[in-house]
Design an enzyme around this catalytic site. Sequence first.
Site, short mmCIF file in Angstrom:
data_model
loop_
_atom_site.label_atom_id
_atom_site.label_comp_id
_atom_site.label_asym_id
_atom_site.label_seq_id
_atom_site.Cartn_x
_atom_site.Cartn_y
_atom_site.Cartn_z
N ARG A 133 0.84 -1.21 0.00
CA ARG A 133 0.00 0.00 0.00
C ARG A 133 0.88 1.26 0.00
NH1 ARG A 133 -0.48 4.65 2.73
NH2 ARG A 133 -0.02 3.56 4.66
N ASP A 134 1.48 1.57 1.12
CA ASP A 134 2.32 2.78 1.20
C ASP A 134 3.45 2.67 0.18
OD1 ASP A 134 3.09 5.19 2.18
OD2 ASP A 134 3.50 4.54 4.22
N HIS B 270 9.44 6.82 8.07
CA HIS B 270 10.04 6.83 6.72
C HIS B 270 11.54 7.09 6.91
CE1 HIS B 270 6.47 6.77 3.96
NE2 HIS B 270 5.89 6.88 5.15
N ASN C 229 9.23 3.88 3.40
CA ASN C 229 9.25 3.52 4.81
C ASN C 229 10.57 2.84 5.11
OD1 ASN C 229 6.30 3.11 3.77
ND2 ASN C 229 6.18 3.57 5.95
N HIS D 282 5.70 4.49 12.65
CA HIS D 282 5.66 4.43 11.18
C HIS D 282 6.70 5.43 10.67
CE1 HIS D 282 3.26 3.97 7.32
NE2 HIS D 282 3.85 5.14 7.08
N CYS E 46 5.03 9.22 -0.15
CA CYS E 46 3.63 9.65 -0.10
C CYS E 46 3.37 10.62 -1.24
CB CYS E 46 3.35 10.32 1.25
SG CYS E 46 1.66 10.91 1.37
C1 LIG Z 1 -10.61 11.71 0.94
C2 LIG Z 1 -10.88 11.98 -0.51
C3 LIG Z 1 -11.73 10.91 -1.13
C4 LIG Z 1 -11.60 13.30 -0.60
O1 LIG Z 1 -11.65 13.75 -1.94
P1 LIG Z 1 -12.64 14.88 -2.39
O2 LIG Z 1 -12.35 15.18 -3.83
O3 LIG Z 1 -12.58 16.01 -1.43
O4 LIG Z 1 -14.00 14.11 -2.16
P2 LIG Z 1 -15.36 14.08 -2.85
O5 LIG Z 1 -16.28 13.49 -1.85
O6 LIG Z 1 -15.68 15.42 -3.43
O7 LIG Z 1 -15.16 13.04 -4.06
C5 LIG Z 1 -14.45 13.31 -5.23
C6 LIG Z 1 -14.55 12.15 -6.16
O8 LIG Z 1 -13.91 11.02 -5.57
C7 LIG Z 1 -14.86 9.97 -5.36
N1 LIG Z 1 -14.58 9.37 -4.05
C8 LIG Z 1 -14.66 9.94 -2.86
N2 LIG Z 1 -14.30 9.07 -1.91
C9 LIG Z 1 -13.98 7.93 -2.54
C10 LIG Z 1 -13.53 6.66 -2.09
N3 LIG Z 1 -13.30 6.42 -0.80
N4 LIG Z 1 -13.28 5.72 -3.00
C11 LIG Z 1 -13.48 5.95 -4.31
N5 LIG Z 1 -13.92 7.14 -4.78
C12 LIG Z 1 -14.16 8.11 -3.91
C13 LIG Z 1 -16.19 10.63 -5.40
O9 LIG Z 1 -17.19 9.71 -5.74
C14 LIG Z 1 -15.96 11.70 -6.41
O10 LIG Z 1 -15.99 11.13 -7.70
P3 LIG Z 1 -16.71 11.87 -8.93
O11 LIG Z 1 -18.12 12.07 -8.48
O12 LIG Z 1 -15.97 13.19 -9.09
O13 LIG Z 1 -16.54 10.93 -10.07
C15 LIG Z 1 -9.55 12.13 -1.31
O14 LIG Z 1 -8.86 13.22 -0.78
C16 LIG Z 1 -8.71 10.91 -1.20
O15 LIG Z 1 -9.02 9.84 -1.73
N6 LIG Z 1 -7.56 11.03 -0.49
C17 LIG Z 1 -6.71 9.89 -0.24
C18 LIG Z 1 -5.31 10.32 -0.20
C19 LIG Z 1 -4.43 9.14 0.04
O16 LIG Z 1 -4.78 8.00 -0.17
N7 LIG Z 1 -3.20 9.47 0.50
C20 LIG Z 1 -2.21 8.48 0.78
C21 LIG Z 1 -2.51 7.67 2.00
S1 LIG Z 1 -2.10 8.51 3.51
C22 LIG Z 1 -0.44 8.15 3.73
O17 LIG Z 1 0.20 7.62 2.87
C23 LIG Z 1 0.18 8.43 5.07
C24 LIG Z 1 0.35 7.18 5.92
C25 LIG Z 1 -1.01 6.57 6.26
O18 LIG Z 1 1.09 6.19 5.23
C26 LIG Z 1 1.08 7.51 7.24
C27 LIG Z 1 2.29 8.41 7.07
O19 LIG Z 1 3.28 8.01 6.43
O20 LIG Z 1 2.21 9.53 7.57
#
Ligand SMILES: CC(C)(COP(=O)([O-])OP(=O)([O-])OC[C@H]1O[C@@H](n2cnc3c(N)ncnc32)[C@H](O)[C@@H]1OP(=O)([O-])[O-])[C@@H](O)C(=O)NCCC(=O)NCCSC(=O)C[C@@](C)(O)CC(=O)[O-]
Length: 351
Positions: free
Chosen positions: A51-52, A257, A297, A255, A288
Amino acid sequence: MTRSAIIRTISHPQPAASMLARPRPHVRTFTSMPRFSSAGAEVRIVEVGARDGLQNEKTTVSLDTKLELLSRLSRTGLRHIEAGSFVSPKWVPQMANTSAILSQLETTREKDDGITYSYLVPNTKGLSGFLDGKPTPATTGNEIAVFASASEGFSQKNLNCSIVDSIARFEPVVASALENGYQVRGYVSMVISCPYSGPTPSQAVGDVVEKLLDMGCYEVSLGDTNGVGTPGTVGKLLKHLVEERGIPPERLAAHFHDTYGQAIVNALVALEYGIRTFDSSVGGLGGCPYAKGATGNVATEDLVYFLEGTGVHTGVDLEQLVGIGEWISKTLGKGNGSRVGRALASKKGLM
Ligand SMILES: CC(C)(COP(=O)([O-])OP(=O)([O-])OC[C@H]1O[C@@H](n2cnc3c(N)ncnc32)[C@H](O)[C@@H]1OP(=O)([O-])[O-])[C@@H](O)C(=O)NCCC(=O)NCCSC(=O)C[C@@](C)(O)CC(=O)[O-]
């Protein structure tokens, strides 16, 4: 001064008398840190490579490669493996096939294999995607993870909303997951410093950790997302969380990196504070999408080598991991990010 006296002074420089007398406030001692005894210690490793590790890859990683990676990892002794994210494919295209991964794993995994597969879920839409796959619940089986940030800047970039709004979004997600029999893990990102908001106050991290625990997360993983932490800054944070706020270290995970090469020494600091769960990715995969310049990581191979060498039991087969790290790095056309992996692979002629 005679010639021999000059040579003696150069090879054994004597501190000036004034330096000896003066207190040296800049010299930090770690005597206040709790002492870690490795005797009989055990840790849990959460493998986040699929995933990450893959979410930031520039070219699409095929479903087959992901499934092969997960299958190989499942045979190493790892008991907790992150398999994907139910996030917007517009935001993170690399995770678009997570539903297919879940359904394949459910079909092919052995019953009672003792492995927990974890999936990131940012909102109720993501939870529906997870539940639609009808994943096996229970303590081992499947679970979800919600992910918040301790810094406003990263919350906006990563989740497109404020910290407060993200917490409000997670509440129904966590409640519903628990009702359906799935455990929930929490993440807090940018626990040390954030490229958008600057240094993160420990207080801000503690506030988000407590909210996630109160909500029902069984543990919260502390993300040094851009890998800037040092034993000094990580120690300061853990002192605040564990000693000043009284958060039990069993409810925390580390966690780290490895952007600045500090992840292993930071893991030692976390061990000292009683943390026994560590996230890592095979081959040091990762980065990320919303933390520019952040590398992967800490490599699982480096972590296992360090822990086992310190007398801490991981239950993970290092040799197999090294083979997987080499294989996935070659498959992705990149260098192996694990120092231990590179060293052991070249010794075995795998490189
Ligand atoms: C949170 C949102 C969805 C807000 O995104 P948004 O654009 O504000 O949300 P929205 O509700 O307006 O939706 C926009 C579009 O996305 C769709 N949508 C909405 N939600 C979903 C969903 N769950 N699955 C599939 N589709 C989705 C939704 O249906 C829509 O589609 P459209 O109508 O335009 O065709 C967006 O910002 C997002 O997906 N962010 C994820 C970012 C991400 O994955 N980042 C990496 C992981 S975090 C990380 O790596 C850190 C970590 C965990 O490892 C720890 C560390 O290292 O610190």
